[in-house]
Scaffold this motif. Structure first.
Motif, PDB file in Angstrom:
ATOM      1  N   GLU B  80       0.662  -1.070  -0.087  1.00 13.45           N
ATOM      2  CA  GLU B  80       0.131   0.215  -0.323  1.00 13.45           C
ATOM      3  C   GLU B  80       0.922   1.122  -0.318  1.00 13.45           C
ATOM      4  OE1 GLU B  80      -2.980   0.396   2.793  1.00 13.45           O
ATOM      5  OE2 GLU B  80      -3.608  -1.083   3.065  1.00 13.45           O
ATOM      6  N   HIS B  81       2.002   1.505   0.832  1.00 18.33           N
ATOM      7  CA  HIS B  81       2.393   1.982   0.971  1.00 18.33           C
ATOM      8  C   HIS B  81       3.429   2.549  -0.491  1.00 18.33           C
ATOM      9  CE1 HIS B  81       5.093   4.834   3.313  1.00 18.33           C
ATOM     10  NE2 HIS B  81       6.646   5.026   3.285  1.00 18.33           N
ATOM     11  N   VAL B  82       4.151   1.976  -0.472  1.00 17.65           N
ATOM     12  CA  VAL B  82       4.477   2.188  -2.423  1.00 17.65           C
ATOM     13  C   VAL B  82       3.596   2.608  -3.179  1.00 17.65           C
ATOM     14  CG1 VAL B  82       3.709  -0.128  -3.568  1.00 17.65           C
ATOM     15  CG2 VAL B  82       5.841   1.339  -4.103  1.00 17.65           C
ATOM     16  N   GLU B  83       2.026   2.629  -3.287  1.00 10.85           N
ATOM     17  CA  GLU B  83       0.470   2.609  -4.225  1.00 10.85           C
ATOM     18  C   GLU B  83       0.277   3.925  -4.417  1.00 10.85           C
ATOM     19  OE1 GLU B  83      -2.873   1.491  -5.359  1.00 10.85           O
ATOM     20  OE2 GLU B  83      -2.433  -0.660  -4.276  1.00 10.85           O
ATOM     21  N   GLY B  84       0.997   3.886  -3.058  1.00 11.94           N
ATOM     22  CA  GLY B  84       0.095   6.006  -2.623  1.00 11.94           C
ATOM     23  C   GLY B  84       1.036   6.328  -2.614  1.00 11.94           C
ATOM     24  N   PHE B  85       2.753   5.886  -2.776  1.00 11.41           N
ATOM     25  CA  PHE B  85       4.060   7.315  -2.460  1.00 11.41           C
ATOM     26  C   PHE B  85       4.418   7.095  -4.185  1.00 11.41           C
ATOM     27  CE2 PHE B  85       3.568   7.785   1.880  1.00 11.41           C
ATOM     28  CZ  PHE B  85       3.141   9.174   1.572  1.00 11.41           C
ATOM     29  N   ALA B  86       4.460   5.811  -5.183  1.00  9.27           N
ATOM     30  CA  ALA B  86       4.829   6.391  -6.145  1.00  9.27           C
ATOM     31  C   ALA B  86       4.815   7.243  -7.186  1.00  9.27           C
ATOM     32  CB  ALA B  86       4.679   5.067  -6.626  1.00  9.27           C
ATOM     33  N   PRO B  87       3.402   7.481  -7.586  1.00  5.58           N
ATOM     34  CA  PRO B  87       3.424   8.645  -7.918  1.00  5.58           C
ATOM     35  C   PRO B  87       3.588  10.269  -7.981  1.00  5.58           C
ATOM     36  CG  PRO B  87       1.036   8.157  -7.484  1.00  5.58           C
ATOM     37  CD  PRO B  87       2.025   7.546  -6.716  1.00  5.58           C
ATOM     38  N   GLU B  88       4.253  10.709  -6.162  1.00  6.85           N
ATOM     39  CA  GLU B  88       4.838  11.203  -5.825  1.00  6.85           C
ATOM     40  C   GLU B  88       6.059  11.895  -6.146  1.00  6.85           C
ATOM     41  OE1 GLU B  88       3.026  12.415  -1.873  1.00  6.85           O
ATOM     42  OE2 GLU B  88       0.958  12.820  -2.698  1.00  6.85           O
ATOM     43  N   LEU B  89       6.891  10.514  -6.620  1.00  5.91           N
ATOM     44  CA  LEU B  89       8.284  10.315  -5.957  1.00  5.91           C
ATOM     45  C   LEU B  89       9.594  11.149  -7.316  1.00  5.91           C
ATOM     46  CD1 LEU B  89       8.758   6.582  -5.340  1.00  5.91           C
ATOM     47  CD2 LEU B  89       8.543   8.410  -3.646  1.00  5.91           C
ATOM     48  N   ALA B  90      10.716  11.866  -6.254  1.00  5.96           N
ATOM     49  CA  ALA B  90      11.372  12.040  -7.055  1.00  5.96           C
ATOM     50  C   ALA B  90      12.830  10.991  -6.971  1.00  5.96           C
ATOM     51  CB  ALA B  90      12.133  13.795  -6.802  1.00  5.96           C
ATOM     52  N   VAL B  91      13.749  10.995  -8.293  1.00  6.17           N
ATOM     53  CA  VAL B  91      14.270   9.769  -8.391  1.00  6.17           C
ATOM     54  C   VAL B  91      15.484  10.552  -8.821  1.00  6.17           C
ATOM     55  CG1 VAL B  91      14.610   7.998  -9.041  1.00  6.17           C
ATOM     56  CG2 VAL B  91      12.146   8.687  -9.234  1.00  6.17           C
ATOM     57  N   VAL B  92      16.461   9.849  -8.323  1.00  9.74           N
ATOM     58  CA  VAL B  92      18.310  10.231  -8.254  1.00  9.74           C
ATOM     59  C   VAL B  92      18.545   9.227  -8.769  1.00  9.74           C
ATOM     60  CG1 VAL B  92      20.539  10.721  -7.016  1.00  9.74           C
ATOM     61  CG2 VAL B  92      18.299  11.923  -6.222  1.00  9.74           C
ATOM     62  N   THR B  93      19.032   9.487 -10.272  1.00  7.92           N
ATOM     63  CA  THR B  93      19.499   8.454 -10.959  1.00  7.92           C
ATOM     64  C   THR B  93      20.723   8.583 -11.289  1.00  7.92           C
ATOM     65  OG1 THR B  93      19.069   9.399 -13.279  1.00  7.92           O
ATOM     66  CG2 THR B  93      17.154   7.597 -12.396  1.00  7.92           C
ATOM     67  N   HIS B  94      22.121   9.731 -10.689  1.00 10.59           N
ATOM     68  CA  HIS B  94      23.351   9.952 -11.263  1.00 10.59           C
ATOM     69  C   HIS B  94      23.780  10.204  -9.602  1.00 10.59           C
ATOM     70  CE1 HIS B  94      21.647   9.109 -15.071  1.00 10.59           C
ATOM     71  NE2 HIS B  94      22.899   9.063 -16.302  1.00 10.59           N
ATOM     72  N   GLY B  95      24.627   9.965 -10.141  1.00 11.60           N
ATOM     73  CA  GLY B  95      25.553  10.286  -8.342  1.00 11.60           C
ATOM     74  C   GLY B  95      26.914   9.691  -9.298  1.00 11.60           C
ATOM     75  N   GLY B  96      28.466  11.073  -8.560  1.00  8.10           N
ATOM     76  CA  GLY B  96      29.409  11.370  -8.750  1.00  8.10           C
ATOM     77  C   GLY B  96      29.261  11.178 -11.008  1.00  8.10           C
ATOM     78  N   GLY B  97      28.821  12.092 -11.211  1.00  7.09           N
ATOM     79  CA  GLY B  97      29.465  11.677 -12.473  1.00  7.09           C
ATOM     80  C   GLY B  97      28.630  10.010 -13.625  1.00  7.09           C
ATOM     81  N   GLN B  98      28.103   9.191 -12.247  1.00  8.91           N
ATOM     82  CA  GLN B  98      28.030   8.400 -13.092  1.00  8.91           C
ATOM     83  C   GLN B  98      26.423   7.332 -12.630  1.00  8.91           C
ATOM     84  OE1 GLN B  98      31.156   4.996 -11.214  1.00  8.91           O
ATOM     85  NE2 GLN B  98      31.333   5.315 -13.579  1.00  8.91           N
ATOM     86  N   GLU B  99      25.722   6.818 -13.947  1.00 14.40           N
ATOM     87  CA  GLU B  99      24.307   6.146 -13.567  1.00 14.40           C
ATOM     88  C   GLU B  99      24.094   5.279 -11.926  1.00 14.40           C
ATOM     89  OE1 GLU B  99      22.743   4.654 -17.303  1.00 14.40           O
ATOM     90  OE2 GLU B  99      20.654   4.591 -15.907  1.00 14.40           O
ATOM     91  N   LEU B 100      23.851   5.770 -11.633  1.00 14.61           N
ATOM     92  CA  LEU B 100      23.689   4.198 -10.568  1.00 14.61           C
ATOM     93  C   LEU B 100      23.019   3.155 -10.893  1.00 14.61           C
ATOM     94  CD1 LEU B 100      22.084   6.721  -7.624  1.00 14.61           C
ATOM     95  CD2 LEU B 100      24.666   6.934  -8.003  1.00 14.61           C
ATOM     96  N   GLU B 101      23.255   1.341  -9.924  1.00 11.49           N
ATOM     97  CA  GLU B 101      22.708   1.048 -10.333  1.00 11.49           C
ATOM     98  C   GLU B 101      21.799   0.920 -10.252  1.00 11.49           C
ATOM     99  OE1 GLU B 101      25.322  -2.189  -8.919  1.00 11.49           O
ATOM    100  OE2 GLU B 101      27.649  -1.319  -9.097  1.00 11.49           O
ATOM    101  N   GLU B 102      21.392   0.610  -8.682  1.00 13.17           N
ATOM    102  CA  GLU B 102      19.603   1.663  -8.209  1.00 13.17           C
ATOM    103  C   GLU B 102      19.539   2.599  -8.028  1.00 13.17           C
ATOM    104  OE1 GLU B 102      18.742  -0.942  -4.253  1.00 13.17           O
ATOM    105  OE2 GLU B 102      16.297   0.229  -5.339  1.00 13.17           O
ATOM    106  N   PRO B 103      18.571   2.912  -8.381  1.00 18.96           N
ATOM    107  CA  PRO B 103      17.478   4.664  -8.573  1.00 18.96           C
ATOM    108  C   PRO B 103      17.370   4.432  -6.867  1.00 18.96           C
ATOM    109  CG  PRO B 103      16.547   3.579 -10.427  1.00 18.96           C
ATOM    110  CD  PRO B 103      17.891   2.488  -9.639  1.00 18.96           C
ATOM    111  N   LEU B 104      17.876   5.697  -6.347  1.00 18.35           N
ATOM    112  CA  LEU B 104      17.615   6.091  -5.629  1.00 18.35           C
ATOM    113  C   LEU B 104      15.845   7.085  -4.790  1.00 18.35           C
ATOM    114  CD1 LEU B 104      20.685   7.007  -3.902  1.00 18.35           C
ATOM    115  CD2 LEU B 104      19.820   4.313  -3.171  1.00 18.35           C
TER     116      LEU B 104
END
Lengths: 485, 485
Positions: B80-104
Motif C-alpha cells: 500500500e505504501h508504494v502504491e500511495g507514494f509512487a506517483p509523488e517520487l523524485a528519483v536520483v538516477t546519477h551520482g558522482g557523474g555515473q548512472e546508479l545501479e539502483e535508482p534512489l
C-alpha cells in the motif's frame, strides 16, 4: 564487562569506528556512503547546534530555509564553483513519474540557489547587510566515506551574507572564523589553528577561504570549519546589484561559512581514549550519571537515597540515574565510560552510612569522596575543571606535535617516518617558511601527502628574510603543513 | 502607508498569498513547487519546533537522523505504501557523474529507511519501546502547489516508534495525537477536531490514521497533523522480529506521526485579518514592538526613554525597538500589524510627560494607556488575554460553522451553495450520520467535493439508531465532512 574496543595503538581508524558504533553515535545505512545519526550522536549535534545558533544570532544572523533541489544550470553560472562541485553531484532526473525538462541537483552547498533569491531581495543599500544562516542537509557524492568525517549526505549550517562593501564582507568572514574558533575552543575544548587557505585548497568560487584546523590524536589535522570571502563572484554570476548610498549601482559583496556533523568526528578524535568516548562537559547531553550500588539487603535504602539525590541534582545538571538491575555496577561503569559522560557518581551502602558519594572523572579516572551536602558544588567545579583539562591536554599535545623542521630532509622524515609505514608517522603540524610557489606545495603533497592547512595570520611578516625549507628560495609565507582527514 | 493586501472578502486565496509574501514569511523559488522560507517565516517554525520538541522529549522520545535517499526497492516492500507514494517520487538516477545501479528516491516519508535500521537495532523486548523522532525535509512531487500548504519540498518532523504489543502502539498513536491537539490549541490557539480517518483517506501503509483537523476562516478544513497506527505492516515488510519476555519471536508493533511547515499556513488562515498576519503570543518571534514617536525637538528625550524601557522589557519579553527615522509612525504601525506582532507599545512626547505609554492589541485593535511602572505587568497579562481571545474567537467561529444537516439536499446546499460559485460556500463542518459505505463517501465527494475529515471518537455509539443522511440506510458512524485544503 562491556565488549572491548580496538586500542588506539593497534589501529587508530578501527578504534574510531568502534567508538562511533559502540557508543551508538551513528550506524552504517543501507545506502552506500550515507550514515544514520543515532539518538546519542544526534543529542551531541543538538548541543552543538544550540551553542552555534546562539552565537550566530548574537552576531545578528537569522535562520531561513532554501530548496534542496537546484537547477543544474545554476551551478554553471560560476565557473570555478561548477568545476569544483560537478564531480560530486547527485542528480534528480525524474519527478512524479516523468522525466524532468531540466535535471535538478541535490545541493552540495547553497550559494547558487541563495544568490538567485538575493537577486529578488536586494535592490538598495537599505536591504544590506543581509545576514542569513541555514541548517540543512547536503549531498556530495564521495568515493571514500567515513562515519561523520566524510559521508555522501551530511548535516551542516551554511551562512550566506551580502554586504555593501568589500571591507564589511571581509570583516564578516573573519568574524565568523572567530565564532568557529571560539566554539571549537570553548565548547569542544579543541584548540584550533586559524589562517587562510592557499589557492589549491580554497573553496570553489571563493576569493579567500579561511579555516580552523585541529590536530587529532594520531597527529593528523582536521579541517573543522571554513569561512569564505566570496568577493563579488556570486553577485556577478547572479547579477545582484544594489543602489549605493550615492545612487550608483554596484555588485554586492558576499561571504559564506559552514561547519558540519564532521565536528562530531573531530570531537571524538580530539579527546576520547581506549575506554571509549570522552565528551567535554559543555557539550555532554548527560553531564552526570548516578549509579546506585546495592545488594538485596541494602537495595531499598540505597535506591531511595539515589532517587532523592537525583531529583536534587537534576535541578542543576543533566543527569541520568541508572537503576537497571540486569547489569552489574562494573558493567555499568564501563558502559557509561564508553558513552563519555564526564562525571560518574557512585552511591553504595558504605557511602550511605558515611553520608557521602564517590565521584569519578571520565577524563582522568580520578576518584574522590564527597559529602552528600557538598556534592552539587563539587560537581559544578569539577565540570569546569574537566572542560579546562581537556582543552589544556589537547593544547599541550598540539604544541608537542608542532614542529619547525629546518631542512627538506627533516620535513620528509617528519611526515614519512623512517620506516615504510606512513600511518605510523602522520607527523603533526610543520610550521615552515614557504616560497609561495604552487609547484613547491604540490611537491610536498606528492612526496609526503602533507598539504598546507593554513597560512597563519601575519605569516608574510614572519617569513620575511627566511628561506623556503623545501625549495631553498626566498620564503613568502609561513605555512602550516600537515597530513589531514 | 504600507502597500495594501487583497481583502479576504475579495479573494481569500489572494489574501493568503499576499500575507505570506508581504509579511516576508516565504517566497517562490526558481524551482517549480519549491518555496523559500524567509527569516520571519522560519522564526515562526523555530518557535513551533521548540514547543513540539519539548513535548516529544517529555513523552520520552529522542531525535535522530536517517538518510535522505532511499533505495527504490525499499518502498516496494510494503504494497500500500508504494502504491500511495509512487506517483509523488523524485528519483536520483546519477551520482558522482555515473548512472546508479539502483535508482534512489528522495524520502517522501521515512518509514522504509527507518524500519530497515530497526531491523538491525531490535532483537529483544529489552530494545523496546524504541521512541525516535526526526526533524527533516521531505519531497513529494505535487502537481498543484501553494506556499506552506502544499509544496514539493517541505520541512516536518516524523516520529517512528516500535513496541512490544498492539496495545502499547495504539496508546502511543493516541498519545501523540493528543500532543498535536494540545500544541494546536495551547500554542497555535487553533481548536481542532480529532478522530480516525476512513479507509479512503488514511496513510498509505497504516492500519489506522488519526488526525487533527482545524477550520480555516473560509470555512474549509485543514488537516494539521496525523498519527498512524501501523500495526505490524512495516515490521513484516522489513522482517523486524523481537524475542518476547516469554522467549518466543514476534513482529514488532509500530506507529508514525508527523506535522509540517503546513502548520504555518494553518496559523495564518486561522487568525489573520485584512491588515495582515496575526500571531498568537506563545508562537510570536516578537511579542512586543516598541515604537517611539518624536519630532526633532523631542527626539532625544523620547529615544532615551524608549531605549531604557526596551532594555527593561527585554529581560522578560521578546521585543523589537523600531527607531528607524526613514519611516513615519503610521507606516510603522501598519508594517508591524502586517507582521502580526501581538502588542504595539507607542511612546510619544505626551506619553513621556505623563509617564505612561500606549498599548495597542493586534487582535482587537484596542488601545489603552498604562503607567510606565505598570507596563511589564500589563504586557504580561495582555499576552495571555490575546492568546486566550484568539482561541476563543476561533472556537466560536468553528462552532458557528459546524452544521448538522438533516437531509442530503441540505447537505448539498451547505457545500455547494445555492448559486454557481462553490468557492463562496465551503460550508464548514457537517457532522452527520453515515452508513459507513465507501460508495456513499465517494458520492458526497463527487457531488460536493467534501470529504470525511474524521470519524470522531465515540462516533459509533452516537450513530446507533440513526439514519445515514446521504443514503437513508442505517448509520454506522457519525462523520465530520468538510471541503478541505
Amino acid at each position: 564487562m562491556a565488549e572491548q574496543i580496538t586500542k588506539r595503538s593497534t589501529s587508530y581508524s578501527d578504534w574510531y569506528v568502534d567508538i562511533v558504533l559502540r557508543a551508538q553515535l551513528a550506524d552504517y545505512s543501507p545506502v552506500k556512503g550515507s550514515m544514520v545519526i543515532r539518538p546519542r550522536g544526534y543529542a551531541l549535534w543538538e548541543r552543538m547546534q544550540q551553542a552555534l545558533d546562539r552565537m550566530f544570532k548574537e552576531t545578528g544572523h537569522s535562520n531561513a530555509y532554501f530548496p534542496l533541489l537546484i537547477p543544474e544550470s545554476f551551478l554553471k553560472k560560476e565557473a570555478e564553483h561548477v568545476e569544483g562541485f560537478a564531480p560530486e553531484l547527485a542528480v534528480v532526473t525524474h519527478g512524479g513519474g516523468q522525466e524532468l525538462e531540466e535535471p535538478l541537483v541535490i545541493r552540495p552547498t547553497s550559494e547558487t540557489i541563495i544568490w538567485s533569491m538575493y537577486k529578488k531581495w536586494i535592490q538598495s543599500y537599505r536591504d544590506l547587510p543581509l545576514l542569513i544562516n541555514q541548517w540543512a542537509n547536503v549531498v556530495r557524492w564521495e568515493k571514500r566515506t567515513r562515519l561523520f568525517l566524510r559521508s555522501t549526505e551530511f548535516l551542516w549550517q551554511e551562512g550566506h551574507t551580502a554586504h555593501e562593501t568589500e571591507q564589511e564582507a571581509r570583516d564578516e568572514t573573519l568574524q565568523m572564523l572567530d565564532v568557529y574558533k571560539r566554539f571549537a575552543e570553548e565548547y569542544m575544548a579543541m584548540p584550533v589553528r586559524t589562517g587562510v587557505k592557499t589557492e589549491s585548497e580554497k573553496f570553489a568560487g571563493a576569493v579567500d577561504t579561511y579555516a580552523i584546523e585541529a590536530l587529532m590524536q594520531d597527529r593528523r589535522a582536521l579541517q573543522a570549519g571554513t569561512s569564505h570571502f566570496l568577493g563579488q563572484n556570486f553577485a556577478k554570476a547572479f547579477d545582484v546589484q544594489y543602489q549605493t548610498r550615492e545612487g550608483s549601482l554596484e555588485y554586492v559583496w558576499a561571504t559564506s561559512w559552514g561547519v558540519s556533523t564532521r565536528l562530531i568526528g573531530a570531537l571524538i578524535m580530539a579527546h576520547s581514549d581506549d575506554s571509549g568516548l570522552v565528551i567535554p562537559p559543555r557539550l555532554a547531553p548527560t553531564e552526570v550519571v548516578l549509579i546506585p550500588i546495592f545488594r538485596n539487603k541494602t537495595k531499598e535504602a540505597v535506591l531511595e537515597a539515589a532517587r532523592t539525590l537525583a531529583r536534587e541534582l537534576r535541578q542543576e545538571f543533566r543527569l541520568e540515574l541508572d537503576t537497571d538491575e540486569n547489569s552489574s555496577p562494573g558493567w555499568k561503569f564501563a558502559e557509561w565510560e564508553m558513552r563519555g559522560v564526564p562525571i560518574r557518581v557512585e552511591l553504595g551502602p558504605r557511602d550511605l552510612e558515611n553520608n557521602q558519594v564517590t565521584l569519578v572523572r571520565r577524563d582522568t579516572g580520578e576518584k574522590e569522596s564527597v559529602s552528600i551536602t557538598a556534592v552539587a558544588g563539587r560537581i559544578r567545579s569539577l565540570l569546569e575543571e574537566i572542560q579546562k583539562n581537556l582543552f589544556d591536554r589537547a593544547l599541550a599535545f598540539r604544541e608537542e606535535n608542532t614542529h619547525r623542521p629546518e631542512t627538506w630532509e627533516d620535513m620528509k622524515a617528519l611526515f614519512n617516518g623512517t620506516g615504510s609505514d606512513d600511518q605510523a608517522a602522520p607527523g603533526g603540524f610543520a610550521l615552515v617558511p614557504w616560497d609561495g610557489d604552487p609547484a613547491t606545495e604540490a611537491l610536498v603533497k606528492e612526496e609526503t601527502k602533507a598539504t598546507i592547512r593554513v597560512l597563519p595570520f601575519g605569516n608574510e611578516e614572519e617569513a620575511r628574510g627566511k628561506t623556503c625549507v623545501i625549495s631553498g628560495k626566498p620564503a613568502r609565507h609561513m605555512a602550516v603543513f600537515a597530513k589531514s582527514y
